[in-house]
Structures are given as structure tokens and as C-alpha cells.
Design a protein around this motif. Structure first.
Motif, short mmCIF file in Angstrom:
data_model
loop_
_atom_site.label_atom_id
_atom_site.label_comp_id
_atom_site.label_asym_id
_atom_site.label_seq_id
_atom_site.Cartn_x
_atom_site.Cartn_y
_atom_site.Cartn_z
N THR A 1 -6.20 75.98 -11.42
CA THR A 1 -6.55 74.77 -11.80
C THR A 1 -6.49 74.54 -13.36
O THR A 1 -7.17 75.55 -14.10
N GLU B 1 -7.53 68.85 -15.58
CA GLU B 1 -7.84 68.27 -14.47
C GLU B 1 -9.40 67.83 -14.16
O GLU B 1 -9.83 67.14 -13.28
N ARG B 2 -10.14 68.63 -14.92
CA ARG B 2 -11.85 68.36 -14.72
C ARG B 2 -12.38 68.07 -16.07
O ARG B 2 -13.71 67.82 -15.92
N LEU C 1 -9.31 76.82 -15.48
CA LEU C 1 -10.63 76.83 -15.47
C LEU C 1 -11.18 78.37 -15.52
O LEU C 1 -12.26 78.24 -15.85
N LEU D 1 -15.52 69.87 -21.45
CA LEU D 1 -15.57 70.70 -19.90
C LEU D 1 -16.76 71.33 -19.93
O LEU D 1 -17.39 72.21 -20.79
N ASP E 1 -18.49 70.73 -14.29
CA ASP E 1 -17.20 70.47 -14.13
C ASP E 1 -16.34 71.36 -13.63
O ASP E 1 -15.51 71.37 -12.82
N ALA F 1 -16.07 70.35 -7.90
CA ALA F 1 -14.90 69.37 -7.88
C ALA F 1 -15.31 67.98 -8.44
O ALA F 1 -16.37 67.20 -7.97
N ARG F 2 -14.17 67.22 -9.28
CA ARG F 2 -14.41 66.12 -9.55
C ARG F 2 -14.92 64.89 -8.57
O ARG F 2 -15.95 64.33 -8.84
N ASN G 1 -18.61 64.90 -8.37
CA ASN G 1 -19.68 64.97 -9.49
C ASN G 1 -20.03 63.52 -9.58
O ASN G 1 -21.09 63.30 -10.42
#
Length: 330
Positions: free
Chosen positions: A259, A263-264, A289, A317, A321, A325-326, A329
């Protein structure tokens, strides 16, 4: 451009393919369809049948039963030597001829195909440039004058020399040190993004498979036990064997390695924009990540700034995060 990419690759199909060595069944009625332009990685423990499967595709090993087809045509309908010349093959030991120069090694298959000398020379130059090797420095060298990573690059160049539709790679980076191995994995991904070959890649290293594959095919005792994207395997391993190959409790870290930070990450707040103390603690948007988490742990922080390719701050970040997962959140 899409049509050109399709023409440069081929579809491979294995239909109930079996290989027996005497009373031993090395590959047991496997079915596998590899689309044009896919990088398919066969992975499993030693003796699971992955290398045998690979070598049956170019008839270095003849299959006992079933059918292997390239673009719908059975491989036994091809002349054996012509088949091998249209399929690139790269192996761990490189297979370079020690008494031939780099240029002559790369030009082997084009010479067998009777390409004009000028075309061979141009292709050698093109491939050396593509692989980041200076022609004036390397073309006249012999294999013993190369480092392990350089020799492996030449092996890949030779496999690509005749612009094959299919590239078979059998543990090509297995004997290299971790830094060189990672560099060549990156090189392969860069090449594939440009060349879009149909690649079948064998490894026993699941981290390598997760990094490289469009699709992973897990083999055990001559059979395919699971196949799918890296994401799919990590989310739902088919059984305890696949889960163990994926690292068991380390699955979360392996998933984090797939990932991207982009993306985060979140937009920068005004407070973060003005916080000079954080400026040295940053991560690239294209980093994983897992890399971000490692940096947090090492420095004892729970957030990082995120930079784009030009080094400009584009976001932040947090540890939350990374681990949530987004979608969760909110």
C-alpha cells in the motif's frame, strides 16, 4: 499503442498439464491461463513443481499429459528450436558464455535468427541503455569481469534480445545480495511497465512474489493451491500452507508493503504547515506504508509529513492512518 503492446506478448494456457518422472508426479493436472502482458509469479517451497512447470512451457522439459498452448496453438506443433527462440529465458546462473563478450552474449539469439549485423548491434546498444549499462564500458567485457548484478542484467538483456512474446525467469535474482536483488526487482518492474511482456517468473521468496506479480500462483506438491492478486492472497489465504508462505502473523506488514502512502495520507493542516520541527521527518508519497511505519518506530513519532516527487510537502500520515483503512477512519 495498446495494439502494439498486445502484439509484443502472447497468451499462455496450461490445460490439465501433468509431468511424471517415472513413478513420481512432479506436476499434477494443473490448469492455468496467463493473459497477454501479465507478470505471473509461480511460488512455493523447493520441489513443489514450479520450475518444472516453467520449463515445460519452452519444452526444456516435455509434459507427460495435457496441453500447453501459446496464443491457442499447442507448443508441440512448433519446431522445438523455433519455439525456444521466440521465448526469452533467464535463469539464476545467467548461463552467459564465459569466453564471449557481453555484446556477443546478448546477440546470441538474433544471430541464430540471422538478423543483419547492423540490426544486432543496434539491438545490443538499445538493451544496454535500457538496463542502465554504458555500452562503451560493458559491451567488450567478459562475464568474469562483471558483478553479480551486472551479469544478471546481461542475462535479462540476452533473454529480451529477439523481442520475444514470452519471458520465462527461473529464480533469476536468487543468488544475489538483498540490495542488488531489490534493485533488479525494481528494474524488472520498470522494464515491464514499458515492454508489457508476458512473463512467467519462478521464486521461492514470497516477498519477491508480492512485489512483482500481477498474479501469484501458489504451488504445493505439484498442484496449484491458490492463485490471485497479492491483495487477494493476503486478505484470504486458501489454507494454512498459503498463510504460512505469506508469513503468518507478518501478513499485516506484507500487506502494508503493498500500500502506497499516497492512498492513506491526509491534507496538511495549517498547524502542520507551520511546524518546522517535523520537516526532517517525512516520507515520499510513493513509499509504502511499511516504510512509513518503520520510520515512525525508529524515530518514536506517530506522524510524518508526506512529500511528492519534487520534494514538496503534500500531506501528512499518522499512525492511525497506517493501521486503519481510510474507509474506517470516519
Amino acid at each position: 499503442m495498446a495494439d502494439e503492446r498486445q502484439a509484443a506478448a502472447a497468451k499462455i494456457e496450461l490445460d490439465a498439464v501433468t509431468k511424471r518422472f517415472g513413478d513420481v508426479t512432479a506436476v499434477d493436472a494443473i490448469r492455468l491461463a496467463i493473459p497477454r502482458g501479465e507478470l505471473c509469479v509461480l511460488v512455493g517451497t523447493s520441489g513443489c513443481g514450479k520450475s518444472t512447470t516453467l520449463r515445460m512451457i519452452n519444452r526444456l522439459i516435455e509434459h507427460t499429459a495435457g496441453q500447453i498452448r501459446i496464443d491457442g496453438q499447442q507448443i508441440r506443433d512448433f519446431d522445438e528450436q523455433r519455439l525456444r527462440r521466440r521465448i526469452g529465458y533467464a535463469i539464476q546462473s545467467t548461463g552467459l558464455f564465459p569466453h564471449w563478450t557481453v555484446a556477443r552474449n546478448i546477440g546470441l539469439v538474433p544471430r541464430l535468427l540471422r538478423w543483419p549485423a547492423s540490426r544486432i548491434a543496434a539491438r545490443v546498444s538499445e538493451l544496454l541503455a535500457l538496463l542502465g549499462l554504458d555500452e562503451s564500458e560493458f559491451a567488450g567485457k567478459y562475464p568474469h569481469q562483471l558483478s553479480g548484478g551486472q551479469a544478471q542484467r546481461i542475462g535479462v538483456a540476452r533473454a529480451l534480445a529477439a523481442d520475444p512474446e514470452v519471458l520465462l525467469m527461473d529464480e533469476p535474482f536468487g543468488a544475489l545480495d538483498p540490495i542488488t536483488r531489490e534493485s533488479l526487482q525494481d528494474e524488472l518492474l520498470r522494464l515491464q511497465s514499458r515492454l508489457h511482456k508476458t512473463i512467467v517468473f519462478v521464486t521461492h521468496d514470497m516477498d519477491e512474489a508480492l512485489k512483482l506479480a500481477d498474479r501469484i500462483v501458489v504451488m504445493d506438491a505439484g498442484r496449484i493451491v491458490q492463485q490471485g492478486s497479492a491483495e487477494a492472497l493476503l486478505q484470504a489465504p486458501a489454507d494454512a500452507f498459503v498463510e504460512s508462505l505469506l508469513g503468518g502473523r507478518d501478513r499485516g506488514l506484507k500487506h502494508a508493503a503493498l500500500t502506497r502512502v499516497a492512498e492513506r495520507m491526509r491534507p496538511l493542516s495549517d498547524a502542520q504547515r507551520g511546524d518546522q520541527a517535523l520537516e526532517t521527518l517525512s516520507v515520499a508519497a510513493d513509499d509504502s506504508l511499511r516504510q512509513a511505519l518503520s520510520l515512525m518506530l525508529w524515530h518514536g513519532v506517530d506522524s510524518l509529513l508526506v512529500n511528492d516527487v519534487e520534494g514538496q510537502m503534500v500531506g501528512s500520515l499518522s499512525l492511525r492512518d497506517v493501521v486503519v483503512a481510510r474507509g474506517a477512519n470516519s
